[in-house]
Design a protein around this motif. Sequence first.
Motif, PDB file in Angstrom:
ATOM      1  N   THR A  94     -18.089  28.399  42.166  1.00 51.41           N
ATOM      2  CA  THR A  94     -18.899  28.716  40.849  1.00 51.41           C
ATOM      3  C   THR A  94     -17.752  28.122  40.001  1.00 51.41           C
ATOM      4  O   THR A  94     -16.949  27.079  40.775  1.00 51.41           O
ATOM      5  CB  THR A  94     -18.850  29.953  40.333  1.00 51.41           C
ATOM      6  OG1 THR A  94     -19.070  29.925  39.140  1.00 51.41           O
ATOM      7  CG2 THR A  94     -17.522  30.982  41.014  1.00 51.41           C
ATOM      8  N   GLY A  95     -18.053  27.865  38.734  1.00 49.20           N
ATOM      9  CA  GLY A  95     -17.010  27.151  38.269  1.00 49.20           C
ATOM     10  C   GLY A  95     -17.721  26.649  36.961  1.00 49.20           C
ATOM     11  O   GLY A  95     -19.010  27.024  36.327  1.00 49.20           O
ATOM     12  N   LEU A  96     -17.214  25.006  36.848  1.00 49.72           N
ATOM     13  CA  LEU A  96     -17.897  24.315  35.611  1.00 49.72           C
ATOM     14  C   LEU A  96     -17.830  23.058  36.118  1.00 49.72           C
ATOM     15  O   LEU A  96     -17.048  22.429  36.766  1.00 49.72           O
ATOM     16  CB  LEU A  96     -17.245  24.610  34.139  1.00 49.72           C
ATOM     17  CG  LEU A  96     -17.057  25.959  33.287  1.00 49.72           C
ATOM     18  CD1 LEU A  96     -16.169  25.710  32.694  1.00 49.72           C
ATOM     19  CD2 LEU A  96     -18.570  26.390  33.257  1.00 49.72           C
ATOM     20  N   ASP A  97     -18.507  22.087  35.703  1.00 49.00           N
ATOM     21  CA  ASP A  97     -19.089  20.731  36.048  1.00 49.00           C
ATOM     22  C   ASP A  97     -19.480  20.048  34.517  1.00 49.00           C
ATOM     23  O   ASP A  97     -20.256  20.003  34.382  1.00 49.00           O
ATOM     24  CB  ASP A  97     -19.967  20.473  36.887  1.00 49.00           C
ATOM     25  CG  ASP A  97     -19.778  19.169  37.306  1.00 49.00           C
ATOM     26  OD1 ASP A  97     -19.930  18.184  37.400  1.00 49.00           O
ATOM     27  OD2 ASP A  97     -19.474  18.706  39.327  1.00 49.00           O
ATOM     28  N   ILE A 128     -13.329  28.269  42.990  1.00 44.86           N
ATOM     29  CA  ILE A 128     -14.071  27.546  41.751  1.00 44.86           C
ATOM     30  C   ILE A 128     -13.987  25.786  42.331  1.00 44.86           C
ATOM     31  O   ILE A 128     -13.313  25.343  42.531  1.00 44.86           O
ATOM     32  CB  ILE A 128     -12.574  27.505  40.755  1.00 44.86           C
ATOM     33  CG1 ILE A 128     -12.159  28.756  40.681  1.00 44.86           C
ATOM     34  CG2 ILE A 128     -13.058  26.742  39.617  1.00 44.86           C
ATOM     35  CD1 ILE A 128     -13.466  30.361  40.484  1.00 44.86           C
ATOM     36  N   HIS A 129     -14.797  25.319  41.197  1.00 46.72           N
ATOM     37  CA  HIS A 129     -15.446  24.211  41.231  1.00 46.72           C
ATOM     38  C   HIS A 129     -14.927  23.005  39.956  1.00 46.72           C
ATOM     39  O   HIS A 129     -15.415  24.075  38.683  1.00 46.72           O
ATOM     40  CB  HIS A 129     -16.878  23.913  41.253  1.00 46.72           C
ATOM     41  CG  HIS A 129     -17.138  22.617  41.155  1.00 46.72           C
ATOM     42  ND1 HIS A 129     -17.555  21.965  42.088  1.00 46.72           N
ATOM     43  CD2 HIS A 129     -17.807  22.572  40.263  1.00 46.72           C
ATOM     44  CE1 HIS A 129     -18.019  19.756  42.026  1.00 46.72           C
ATOM     45  NE2 HIS A 129     -17.855  20.194  40.961  1.00 46.72           N
ATOM     46  N   ASN A 130     -14.404  22.650  39.529  1.00 50.27           N
ATOM     47  CA  ASN A 130     -13.593  22.158  38.369  1.00 50.27           C
ATOM     48  C   ASN A 130     -13.707  20.880  38.205  1.00 50.27           C
ATOM     49  O   ASN A 130     -13.505  20.201  39.172  1.00 50.27           O
ATOM     50  CB  ASN A 130     -12.348  22.472  38.480  1.00 50.27           C
ATOM     51  CG  ASN A 130     -12.222  22.196  36.514  1.00 50.27           C
ATOM     52  OD1 ASN A 130     -12.962  21.515  36.244  1.00 50.27           O
ATOM     53  ND2 ASN A 130     -10.895  21.445  36.681  1.00 50.27           N
ATOM     54  N   ARG A 131     -15.281  19.857  37.391  1.00 51.88           N
ATOM     55  CA  ARG A 131     -14.839  18.871  37.007  1.00 51.88           C
ATOM     56  C   ARG A 131     -14.942  18.426  35.979  1.00 51.88           C
ATOM     57  O   ARG A 131     -15.779  18.839  34.693  1.00 51.88           O
ATOM     58  CB  ARG A 131     -15.971  18.482  38.326  1.00 51.88           C
ATOM     59  CG  ARG A 131     -16.493  17.047  38.146  1.00 51.88           C
ATOM     60  CD  ARG A 131     -17.132  15.883  39.357  1.00 51.88           C
ATOM     61  NE  ARG A 131     -17.296  14.554  39.185  1.00 51.88           N
ATOM     62  CZ  ARG A 131     -17.920  13.764  39.553  1.00 51.88           C
ATOM     63  NH1 ARG A 131     -18.580  14.521  40.207  1.00 51.88           N
ATOM     64  NH2 ARG A 131     -17.589  12.383  40.131  1.00 51.88           N
ATOM     65  N   ASP A 132     -14.168  18.042  35.411  1.00 54.54           N
ATOM     66  CA  ASP A 132     -13.732  17.929  33.934  1.00 54.54           C
ATOM     67  C   ASP A 132     -14.031  18.732  33.481  1.00 54.54           C
ATOM     68  O   ASP A 132     -14.561  18.473  32.356  1.00 54.54           O
ATOM     69  CB  ASP A 132     -15.447  16.502  33.661  1.00 54.54           C
ATOM     70  CG  ASP A 132     -14.794  15.251  34.293  1.00 54.54           C
ATOM     71  OD1 ASP A 132     -13.546  14.812  34.539  1.00 54.54           O
ATOM     72  OD2 ASP A 132     -16.012  14.499  34.322  1.00 54.54           O
ATOM     73  N   GLY A 151      -8.435  34.196  44.100  1.00 52.93           N
ATOM     74  CA  GLY A 151      -9.373  32.636  44.449  1.00 52.93           C
ATOM     75  C   GLY A 151      -9.018  31.261  44.890  1.00 52.93           C
ATOM     76  O   GLY A 151      -7.426  31.501  45.167  1.00 52.93           O
ATOM     77  N   ILE A 152      -9.483  30.606  44.953  1.00 51.10           N
ATOM     78  CA  ILE A 152      -9.161  29.218  45.167  1.00 51.10           C
ATOM     79  C   ILE A 152      -9.156  28.523  44.857  1.00 51.10           C
ATOM     80  O   ILE A 152     -11.200  28.472  44.130  1.00 51.10           O
ATOM     81  CB  ILE A 152      -9.452  28.811  47.267  1.00 51.10           C
ATOM     82  CG1 ILE A 152      -9.278  29.829  48.410  1.00 51.10           C
ATOM     83  CG2 ILE A 152      -9.675  27.617  47.137  1.00 51.10           C
ATOM     84  CD1 ILE A 152     -10.177  30.348  49.411  1.00 51.10           C
TER      85      ILE A 152
END
Length: 257
Positions: A94-97, A128-132, A151-152
Amino acid sequence: MLIDTHVHLNADQYEEDVDEVIRRALDAGVEKMVVVGFDRPTILRALELAETYPFIYLVIGWHPVDAIDCTEEDLRWIEEIAAEHPRVVGIGETGLDYHWDKSPKDVQQELFRKQIALAKKLKLPVIIHNRDATGDVVRILKEENAAETGGIMHCFSGSPETAKECVEMNFMISLGGPVTFKNARQPKEVAKEIPLDHLLVETDAPYLAPHPYRGKRNEPSYVRLVAEQIALLKEIPFEEVARKTTENAMKIFEIRE
């Protein structure tokens, strides 16, 4: 031993030869793999893999790019599986892209907060997925007190300063193929500056294959190249990186086998 802490063996790219890919990983010393499911089809495929291979563990959640497709029913389904399946070890990715515009930012942020809450409820780490989107990712992690579960930061590509900020919030920094790229300055700086106690290794396969396979299909056996590069940058033995990153993964995922 090595653990690939983030791999998509449930991707279509492995449909024809996943058994051979897994065998090559085992032969390379990758004894455990964490397969990430991020929507209904990939979660179902991940569950199938876990039924077949006892050394495969699961992270399940909903990807931010597809946040607009996620329903409350989907979240309840993820919660039920995560609560009941003994080898689900995290929530995510999860996160933001903000690179892709399929899902509006506010929709992504709302789903991100809901999955942090779910991770806290189930006492699982959040991946966590984070892109820009670094500023908003860090802000939301703080606002939602994600440090409670930790988390990671998956396939971390930010600055050493941001990495240290995440470590202070109880997050591990996971490095993948880009740390091996010749011109990837920031991942190399992170590998040097972040203590080994806070590092993990991953492939994100089939994506982001390390040098010398860049541009080709990645696979979990290549996580060894990531660990070797970190050892080179830190000027320590490869065996030390393998041992410590494996310990770190076992600890954060609470894997005891």
